[in-house]
Structures are given as C-alpha cells and as structure tokens.
Design a protein around this motif. Structure first.
Motif, PDB file in Angstrom:
ATOM      1  N   ALA A   1      95.281  14.944  41.249  1.00 46.33           N
ATOM      2  CA  ALA A   1      95.781  13.648  40.800  1.00 46.33           C
ATOM      3  C   ALA A   1      94.873  13.148  39.685  1.00 46.33           C
ATOM      4  N   PRO A   2      95.388  12.259  38.820  1.00 47.23           N
ATOM      5  CA  PRO A   2      94.512  11.682  37.802  1.00 47.23           C
ATOM      6  C   PRO A   2      93.326  10.983  38.442  1.00 47.23           C
ATOM      7  N   ALA A   3      92.149  11.163  37.863  1.00 45.81           N
ATOM      8  CA  ALA A   3      90.955  10.472  38.349  1.00 45.81           C
ATOM      9  C   ALA A   3      90.925   9.066  37.782  1.00 45.81           C
ATOM     10  N   ALA A   4      90.518   8.124  38.611  1.00 47.85           N
ATOM     11  CA  ALA A   4      90.494   6.726  38.193  1.00 47.85           C
ATOM     12  C   ALA A   4      89.192   6.396  37.476  1.00 47.85           C
ATOM     13  N   ASP A   5      89.110   5.161  37.007  1.00 51.77           N
ATOM     14  CA  ASP A   5      87.881   4.605  36.426  1.00 51.77           C
ATOM     15  C   ASP A   5      87.426   5.349  35.177  1.00 51.77           C
TER      16      ASP A   5
ATOM     17  N   PRO B   1      89.860   4.776  27.800  1.00 55.08           N
ATOM     18  CA  PRO B   1      90.881   5.436  26.975  1.00 55.08           C
ATOM     19  C   PRO B   1      90.371   6.652  26.220  1.00 55.08           C
ATOM     20  N   ASP B   2      89.038   6.838  26.175  1.00 56.13           N
ATOM     21  CA  ASP B   2      88.492   7.984  25.449  1.00 56.13           C
ATOM     22  C   ASP B   2      88.182   9.160  26.369  1.00 56.13           C
ATOM     23  N   THR B   3      88.641   9.120  27.609  1.00 58.05           N
ATOM     24  CA  THR B   3      88.377  10.198  28.560  1.00 58.05           C
ATOM     25  C   THR B   3      89.621  10.521  29.365  1.00 58.05           C
ATOM     26  N   ALA B   4      89.944  11.809  29.448  1.00 50.57           N
ATOM     27  CA  ALA B   4      90.997  12.293  30.349  1.00 50.57           C
ATOM     28  C   ALA B   4      90.310  12.931  31.542  1.00 50.57           C
ATOM     29  N   ALA B   5      90.797  12.643  32.757  1.00 55.03           N
ATOM     30  CA  ALA B   5      90.104  13.131  33.945  1.00 55.03           C
ATOM     31  C   ALA B   5      91.086  13.517  35.035  1.00 55.03           C
ATOM     32  N   LEU B   6      90.783  14.635  35.699  1.00 57.20           N
ATOM     33  CA  LEU B   6      91.609  15.166  36.780  1.00 57.20           C
ATOM     34  C   LEU B   6      90.732  15.367  38.011  1.00 57.20           C
ATOM     35  N   ARG B   7      91.194  14.862  39.151  1.00 56.45           N
ATOM     36  CA  ARG B   7      90.479  14.987  40.414  1.00 56.45           C
ATOM     37  C   ARG B   7      91.226  15.961  41.315  1.00 56.45           C
TER      38      ARG B   7
ATOM     39  N   GLU C   1      85.443  17.844  46.487  1.00 56.19           N
ATOM     40  CA  GLU C   1      86.078  17.187  45.342  1.00 56.19           C
ATOM     41  C   GLU C   1      85.523  17.786  44.057  1.00 56.19           C
ATOM     42  N   VAL C   2      86.418  18.114  43.130  1.00 56.48           N
ATOM     43  CA  VAL C   2      86.037  18.579  41.797  1.00 56.48           C
ATOM     44  C   VAL C   2      86.738  17.689  40.778  1.00 56.48           C
ATOM     45  N   VAL C   3      85.989  17.147  39.836  1.00 50.34           N
ATOM     46  CA  VAL C   3      86.569  16.300  38.792  1.00 50.34           C
ATOM     47  C   VAL C   3      86.261  16.912  37.435  1.00 50.34           C
ATOM     48  N   TYR C   4      87.324  17.244  36.696  1.00 50.30           N
ATOM     49  CA  TYR C   4      87.205  17.667  35.307  1.00 50.30           C
ATOM     50  C   TYR C   4      87.383  16.426  34.427  1.00 50.30           C
ATOM     51  N   ARG C   5      86.459  16.242  33.476  1.00 50.87           N
ATOM     52  CA  ARG C   5      86.575  15.147  32.512  1.00 50.87           C
ATOM     53  C   ARG C   5      86.429  15.698  31.098  1.00 50.87           C
ATOM     54  N   LEU C   6      87.295  15.241  30.205  1.00 53.76           N
ATOM     55  CA  LEU C   6      87.239  15.637  28.800  1.00 53.76           C
ATOM     56  C   LEU C   6      87.160  14.376  27.959  1.00 53.76           C
TER      57      LEU C   6
END
Length: 389
Positions: free
Chosen positions: A129-133, A136-142, A161-166
């Motif tokens: 699911a999309p990661a919260a918090d 607008p300059d970061t895309a994140a997937l949890r 839990e693994v979170v990818y952030r770009l």
C-alpha cells in the motif's frame, strides 16, 4: 515576467502483473521521482524489478536486472531484486542454537541454508500500500509480511515491514523494520543486480568499484566464513581506492577461483553518530557516466559479481544476462552470525524492533553525497520499543 511551471510531483501507481498460484493478484508498483528516475517494485518478494536512471546527458536505462513476467519470478532464478530473509546469506549447515534450543533451516546451497531457505521471503506475497507521511517530492511504498512461528525452521512469529522511498533527487531508500514474539535471528537485504550501463548491456568488469572497507571475510569452498576478518590491503579484495571490478577478478586466488569471482562480505566501519547511514560503496560506469553510491546502517556489504549468470535469463527488453552481467551490493549483517558470537549480533527479542536502512544515491544527477536525514527509529542501532509494524 512569465510564471514558472511547478516542479513535477513524485507519484506512485499500481498495475497488474499476473496471478500467483492460489489465485492472489500480483501488482507492479511504479515509484516516479518526477525528475527522471523510476523504480518498479513487485509485491511478490517485495522485489525491485526495475530502476530507470538517466545518464548525465539525460538518456535513461534500467540499471537493475529484472524479468519479463511473473512466471519467470516463480521459476528457479537467482533472487533477482528480491528482499531475502529471514536470514540473508548463509547459515552453516542450516543449523544454529539459540537460548539452548537447536534449530534447523532447510539447506539449499551446497549443504548450507541460503537467504532464509528455499521458501524464504523472496517467494512470498507481500501486502502493499502507499506509505503515508511523505511530501510531494517523495513516492513511497510500504510492504508487510507475517512470518509464522517455525517458518523455514526459524523460531518465533515475525512481522516485517519494508518501505521503498524515491525522492525528487533520485535517491532510492529501503527501510526495514521487524518485530518478533520470541527470540529469533533476523538479517534482511535486497538482492538487486546492478549494471549501470543498462540491464543486459554486457558485463560489469569495466565498472569501477570503491568499498569503504579495509577488511573482508574469507570463506570456504561452500562460501561460509572461515572466521576472522582478513585485511584487504594489497590483495585482489582491496577496493579501498576505486578500480575496475575486472582488474584482479582472474587472479590465481582460491577465494576467487572457488566462487568464480567475488562473492564475499566486506566489513564496514561503525555507523555514524545517531545511527545515520554512512557510505559503503561507490560504483561507476565510465561508458555511460552513471555512478551510484550505497549508504547503509548495516555492518557489512556482500559483493557478488553475477558469477552464475550464464545468458539463460532474459530481461524485459529481450537482452540476455551474461556471466558477470551485473553486481550485487547487498548491505547486511555477516553471514553465519548465528554461529559466530564474535560477529555483530543478529538476535531479535520480544520488545525490540529490528530497524535497518540502505540508500542508493546517484551523484551524477546532482544528489547530495552526505548523510541524509533519517526518520526517527530508522537506524539499525535501535532495538527498542516503537510503533507497530
């Protein structure tokens, strides 16, 4: 005076990628920086399937080895881009004793357990699911996974839990968190294969590599550590200054001959104050001008030069992956730590939180080459109470 257009916002989108055995839908999630870098992550194996990075002239290539279809990931393949666990790397003979109780992990690598066993995290369906918090300059997937007590022989139920952030700067970070209800061993990493010229565009022997390390772990012919850290100075394992991967890969050295190249863990300095990531490696491709730095909170980095690739796997672009067609830079604790009390500990106990962070930065894009701010509780050094995973 004409108004300036706002900078493109980072975005996250989901697209179908097939159906797993049992009927579960598998998705590919695309993280777009809005500034030219894109990452593709599957919720099968929490897999980094693609990482599209421009060169200094703006020409974009996918620099991570991926596969065309879900069926290719379900078949026997060398962990391309997957999150591996519960225990990345090898445990000698698949055996360890914890708190006086013996445990056996199914061996699948020359008589030793590898990457959590044959049905490790790389073969699991993760909840995504999309990661919260995130701004607008970061895309994140949890992505989350529940591993039950006794899974592949490991004690205790584990929630991961693994979170990818770009980010807009093009930095891809991977944050790991885990909790257990019983003492267990945890060692997680991402098994991405990198070729900065582009996936399937030849080998990486001409890439230059620098490792921020002066020691490595020599191994047996079965790739299990012999024990003490060995100095790298003057040896084929000395990447304290940047040099090509191929410069000494063919040396008459049993460590290289047994592995068919590099497949060893280099030891890293202690983490920065406060547990912030510090640089572990820099990889450069002189031909394309792309460069990548790996920053991590982990105490080691396994360098694997794709020694078993043989051209039988083909990427989404239809190009085969030859021997030494990519290099893995796997940030992690040391192999066989459950049997090596002198190595940094990998035990996770109830009430503690396993936390680890790795960043892939691309300095040629103008991304900063200093320690980035780390969210509270994201350093590996913290094993304390935190929010639920």
């Amino acid at each position: 005076m004409p108004s300036q257009s706002p900078a493109p916002a980072a975005s996250l989108r989901r697209s179908p990628f097939g159906t797993a055995p049992g009927g579960a839908a598998v998705a590919c999630w695309t993280l777009d920086s809005g500034t030219g870098v894109r990452a593709e992550v599957l919720d099968h194996g929490a897999t980094l399937r693609g990482l599209h990075v421009p060169d200094p002239a703006g020409r974009t290539e996918d620099v991570v080895l991926g596969l065309p279809a879900l069926a290719d990931y379900l078949a026997d393949q060398p962990y391309l881009g997957a999150v591996v666990g519960r225990y990345a790397n090898r445990i000698a003979y698949g055996r360890f004793t914890l708190d006086g109780q013996a445990h056996l992990i199914p061996p699948n690598d020359r008589g030793h357990a590898l990457h959590g066993g044959p049905d490790g995290f790389h073969r699991r369906g993760w909840q995504a699911a999309p990661a919260a918090d995130n701004g607008p300059d970061t895309a994140a997937l949890r992505l989350t996974l529940h591993s039950p007590d006794g899974d592949m022989g490991f004690p205790g139920a584990l929630d991961v839990e693994v979170v990818y952030r770009l980010t807009a700067a093009g930095t891809l970070s991977v944050d790991y968190r885990a909790r257990a209800d019983r003492a267990t061993h945890v060692n997680l990493t991402n098994h991405a294969y990198f070729n900065l010229a582009g996936a399937g565009r030849g080998d990486i022997l001409g890439h230059t590599l620098r490792l921020d390390s002066d020691g490595y772990l020599p191994v047996t012919a079965e790739a299990v550590p012999l024990g003490p850290v060995a100095p790298t100075a003057g040896s084929a394992f000395d990447f304290g200054r940047a040099r090509t991967i191929g410069e000494r890969i063919g040396d008459r050295d049993r460590q290289l001959a047994d592995a068919g190249g590099y497949d060893h863990c280099w030891t890293l300095a202690a983490p920065e104050p406060g547990g912030a990531p510090r640089r572990a490696a820099r990889l450069d491709d002189p031909g394309s001008g792309r460069c990548m730095e790996v920053w991590t909170t982990e105490p080691g980095i396994q360098v694997y030069t794709g020694n078993a690739l043989d051209g039988s796997l083909t990427g989404p672009a239809g190009r085969p992956y030859p021997r030494h067609g990519a290099v893995c830079l796997e940030t992690q604790h040391f192999p066989d730590s459950p049997n090596r009390p002198e190595y940094p500990a990998t035990v996770l106990r109830p009430g503690e939180v396993y936390v680890s962070r790795t960043e892939f930065r691309f300095p040629h894009l103008g991304a900063p080459s200093t320690a980035a701010a780390v969210a509270d509780g994201s350093s590996e050094a913290s094993r304390a109470d935190g929010s639920d995973v």
